[in-house]
Write a protein that holds these residues in place. Structure first.
Motif, PDB file in Angstrom:
ATOM      1  N   ALA A  16     -46.996 -57.611 -14.371  1.00 46.40           N
ATOM      2  CA  ALA A  16     -45.812 -58.335 -13.912  1.00 46.40           C
ATOM      3  C   ALA A  16     -45.542 -58.112 -12.430  1.00 46.40           C
ATOM      4  CB  ALA A  16     -44.594 -57.938 -14.741  1.00 46.40           C
ATOM      5  N   VAL A  17     -45.543 -56.884 -11.989  1.00 49.55           N
ATOM      6  CA  VAL A  17     -45.219 -56.598 -10.588  1.00 49.55           C
ATOM      7  C   VAL A  17     -46.410 -56.922  -9.690  1.00 49.55           C
ATOM      8  CG1 VAL A  17     -44.467 -54.838  -8.957  1.00 49.55           C
ATOM      9  CG2 VAL A  17     -43.527 -54.869 -11.267  1.00 49.55           C
ATOM     10  N   GLY A  18     -47.612 -56.672 -10.163  1.00 55.02           N
ATOM     11  CA  GLY A  18     -48.802 -56.948  -9.366  1.00 55.02           C
ATOM     12  C   GLY A  18     -48.867 -58.387  -8.857  1.00 55.02           C
ATOM     13  N   PRO A  19     -48.739 -59.386  -9.732  1.00 58.29           N
ATOM     14  CA  PRO A  19     -48.784 -60.770  -9.255  1.00 58.29           C
ATOM     15  C   PRO A  19     -47.674 -61.115  -8.261  1.00 58.29           C
ATOM     16  CG  PRO A  19     -49.162 -60.709 -11.605  1.00 58.29           C
ATOM     17  CD  PRO A  19     -48.756 -59.318 -11.201  1.00 58.29           C
ATOM     18  N   VAL A  20     -46.497 -60.538  -8.439  1.00 52.78           N
ATOM     19  CA  VAL A  20     -45.411 -60.815  -7.499  1.00 52.78           C
ATOM     20  C   VAL A  20     -45.755 -60.260  -6.125  1.00 52.78           C
ATOM     21  CG1 VAL A  20     -42.979 -60.431  -6.940  1.00 52.78           C
ATOM     22  CG2 VAL A  20     -43.638 -60.866  -9.301  1.00 52.78           C
ATOM     23  N   THR A  21     -46.251 -59.033  -6.083  1.00 53.96           N
ATOM     24  CA  THR A  21     -46.569 -58.441  -4.784  1.00 53.96           C
ATOM     25  C   THR A  21     -47.671 -59.226  -4.073  1.00 53.96           C
ATOM     26  OG1 THR A  21     -48.106 -56.839  -5.740  1.00 53.96           O
ATOM     27  CG2 THR A  21     -45.844 -56.123  -5.463  1.00 53.96           C
ATOM     28  N   VAL A  22     -48.671 -59.661  -4.791  1.00 52.49           N
ATOM     29  CA  VAL A  22     -49.768 -60.409  -4.174  1.00 52.49           C
ATOM     30  C   VAL A  22     -49.302 -61.802  -3.758  1.00 52.49           C
ATOM     31  CG1 VAL A  22     -52.048 -61.430  -4.567  1.00 52.49           C
ATOM     32  CG2 VAL A  22     -51.565 -59.113  -5.361  1.00 52.49           C
ATOM     33  N   ALA A  23     -48.663 -62.543  -4.659  1.00 55.54           N
ATOM     34  CA  ALA A  23     -48.225 -63.906  -4.344  1.00 55.54           C
ATOM     35  C   ALA A  23     -47.191 -63.916  -3.215  1.00 55.54           C
ATOM     36  CB  ALA A  23     -47.658 -64.578  -5.597  1.00 55.54           C
ATOM     37  N   ALA A  24     -46.261 -62.970  -3.256  1.00 55.60           N
ATOM     38  CA  ALA A  24     -45.242 -62.910  -2.201  1.00 55.60           C
ATOM     39  C   ALA A  24     -45.875 -62.582  -0.858  1.00 55.60           C
ATOM     40  CB  ALA A  24     -44.168 -61.886  -2.558  1.00 55.60           C
ATOM     41  N   SER A  25     -46.893 -61.752  -0.864  1.00 58.10           N
ATOM     42  CA  SER A  25     -47.581 -61.401   0.382  1.00 58.10           C
ATOM     43  C   SER A  25     -48.360 -62.587   0.945  1.00 58.10           C
ATOM     44  CB  SER A  25     -48.545 -60.236   0.148  1.00 58.10           C
ATOM     45  OG  SER A  25     -47.827 -59.079  -0.201  1.00 58.10           O
ATOM     46  N   MET A  26     -48.891 -63.421   0.092  1.00 59.97           N
ATOM     47  CA  MET A  26     -49.657 -64.585   0.531  1.00 59.97           C
ATOM     48  C   MET A  26     -48.770 -65.735   0.997  1.00 59.97           C
ATOM     49  SD  MET A  26     -52.489 -64.639  -2.528  1.00 59.97           S
ATOM     50  CE  MET A  26     -53.244 -66.150  -1.991  1.00 59.97           C
ATOM     51  N   TYR A  27     -47.524 -65.743   0.559  1.00 55.77           N
ATOM     52  CA  TYR A  27     -46.627 -66.878   0.776  1.00 55.77           C
ATOM     53  C   TYR A  27     -46.416 -67.245   2.252  1.00 55.77           C
ATOM     54  CZ  TYR A  27     -42.827 -70.065  -0.388  1.00 55.77           C
ATOM     55  OH  TYR A  27     -42.055 -71.176  -0.536  1.00 55.77           O
ATOM     56  N   PRO A  28     -46.019 -66.297   3.119  1.00 57.03           N
ATOM     57  CA  PRO A  28     -45.767 -66.693   4.513  1.00 57.03           C
ATOM     58  C   PRO A  28     -46.973 -67.349   5.188  1.00 57.03           C
ATOM     59  CG  PRO A  28     -44.850 -64.521   4.105  1.00 57.03           C
ATOM     60  CD  PRO A  28     -45.686 -64.884   2.903  1.00 57.03           C
ATOM     61  N   ALA A  29     -48.158 -66.810   4.987  1.00 57.78           N
ATOM     62  CA  ALA A  29     -49.357 -67.391   5.585  1.00 57.78           C
ATOM     63  C   ALA A  29     -49.643 -68.776   5.005  1.00 57.78           C
ATOM     64  CB  ALA A  29     -50.551 -66.474   5.372  1.00 57.78           C
ATOM     65  N   ALA A  30     -49.414 -68.942   3.720  1.00 57.16           N
ATOM     66  CA  ALA A  30     -49.629 -70.247   3.083  1.00 57.16           C
ATOM     67  C   ALA A  30     -48.672 -71.289   3.657  1.00 57.16           C
ATOM     68  CB  ALA A  30     -49.463 -70.133   1.569  1.00 57.16           C
ATOM     69  N   VAL A  31     -47.437 -70.886   3.935  1.00 53.55           N
ATOM     70  CA  VAL A  31     -46.464 -71.806   4.532  1.00 53.55           C
ATOM     71  C   VAL A  31     -46.948 -72.241   5.914  1.00 53.55           C
ATOM     72  CG1 VAL A  31     -44.132 -71.966   5.511  1.00 53.55           C
ATOM     73  CG2 VAL A  31     -44.464 -70.962   3.247  1.00 53.55           C
ATOM     74  N   ARG A  32     -47.452 -71.297   6.691  1.00 58.36           N
ATOM     75  CA  ARG A  32     -47.905 -71.606   8.055  1.00 58.36           C
ATOM     76  C   ARG A  32     -49.092 -72.564   8.066  1.00 58.36           C
ATOM     77  NH1 ARG A  32     -47.942 -65.659   8.849  1.00 58.36           N
ATOM     78  NH2 ARG A  32     -45.773 -65.115   9.199  1.00 58.36           N
ATOM     79  N   LYS A  33     -49.857 -72.600   6.996  1.00 59.07           N
ATOM     80  CA  LYS A  33     -51.056 -73.451   6.953  1.00 59.07           C
ATOM     81  C   LYS A  33     -50.773 -74.890   6.538  1.00 59.07           C
ATOM     82  CE  LYS A  33     -54.270 -69.702   6.074  1.00 59.07           C
ATOM     83  NZ  LYS A  33     -55.186 -69.080   5.130  1.00 59.07           N
ATOM     84  N   VAL A  34     -49.567 -75.158   6.070  1.00 59.06           N
ATOM     85  CA  VAL A  34     -49.251 -76.519   5.624  1.00 59.06           C
ATOM     86  C   VAL A  34     -49.046 -77.405   6.846  1.00 59.06           C
ATOM     87  CG1 VAL A  34     -47.585 -77.969   4.399  1.00 59.06           C
ATOM     88  CG2 VAL A  34     -48.212 -75.741   3.473  1.00 59.06           C
TER      89      VAL A  34
END
Length: 165
Positions: A16-34
């Protein structure tokens, strides 16, 4: 029973916590790539906005964070049950872990998820996102991850524990 509760607690933390930490960490960079819409007259395809598929990664990462944050409730519930079975509810390391877990949950609920939602709405409306906003989100996400890493260390080291670990 203690071993079963502890196993479930650790599995819940990983799943449960693992996916949140990974997805949340990837989020800002993913936003910048749009890609965002170019101003009219700025070249081939000017004025054309990014298609809806361009935001799909960001939307997926946000959904992972929301869904797994909800499932993450199992971690402290199972942790408290495990601590009660082990008779360590009053130990300092556990109280510190509970406090840090509450802080991490509060940070996720009050700062990370709402900012993800705001950025996702901007992207869905084809508006550009300021780099400073993604940097702040990355900072809050980093703090969230740091809190969980600290809790993990406390769970393993257990300063002052008499269980021999």
């Amino acid at each position: 029973m203690t071993k079963i509760l502890l196993s479930l607690h650790v599995l819940a933390a990983i799943l449960a916590v693992g996916p949140v930490t990974v997805a949340a960490s990837m989020y800002p960079a993913a936003v910048r790539k749009v890609p965002v819409a170019l101003p009219s007259g700025a070249g081939a395809g000017a004025g054309e906005a990014a298609g809806p598929g361009d935001v799909s990664t960001v939307r997926l990462l946000h959904r992972i964070c929301r869904v797994y944050a909800g499932l993450g409730i199992a971690v402290p519930v199972l942790g408290l049950a495990t601590a009660a079975a082990m008779g360590v509810l009053g130990d300092a390391w556990l109280i510190a872990s509970i406090t840090l877990t509450a802080a991490a949950a509060g940070l996720l609920i009050a700062f990370v998820l709402p900012r993800q939602e705001e950025l996702l709405e901007e992207l869905a409306d084809r508006r550009p996102v300021e780099h400073a906003r993604t940097a702040r989100l990355a900072m809050f996400t980093g703090l969230f991850n740091l809190l969980w890493a600290t809790v993990t260390v406390l769970m393993i080291v257990r300063p002052g524990s008499t269980t021999g670990a």
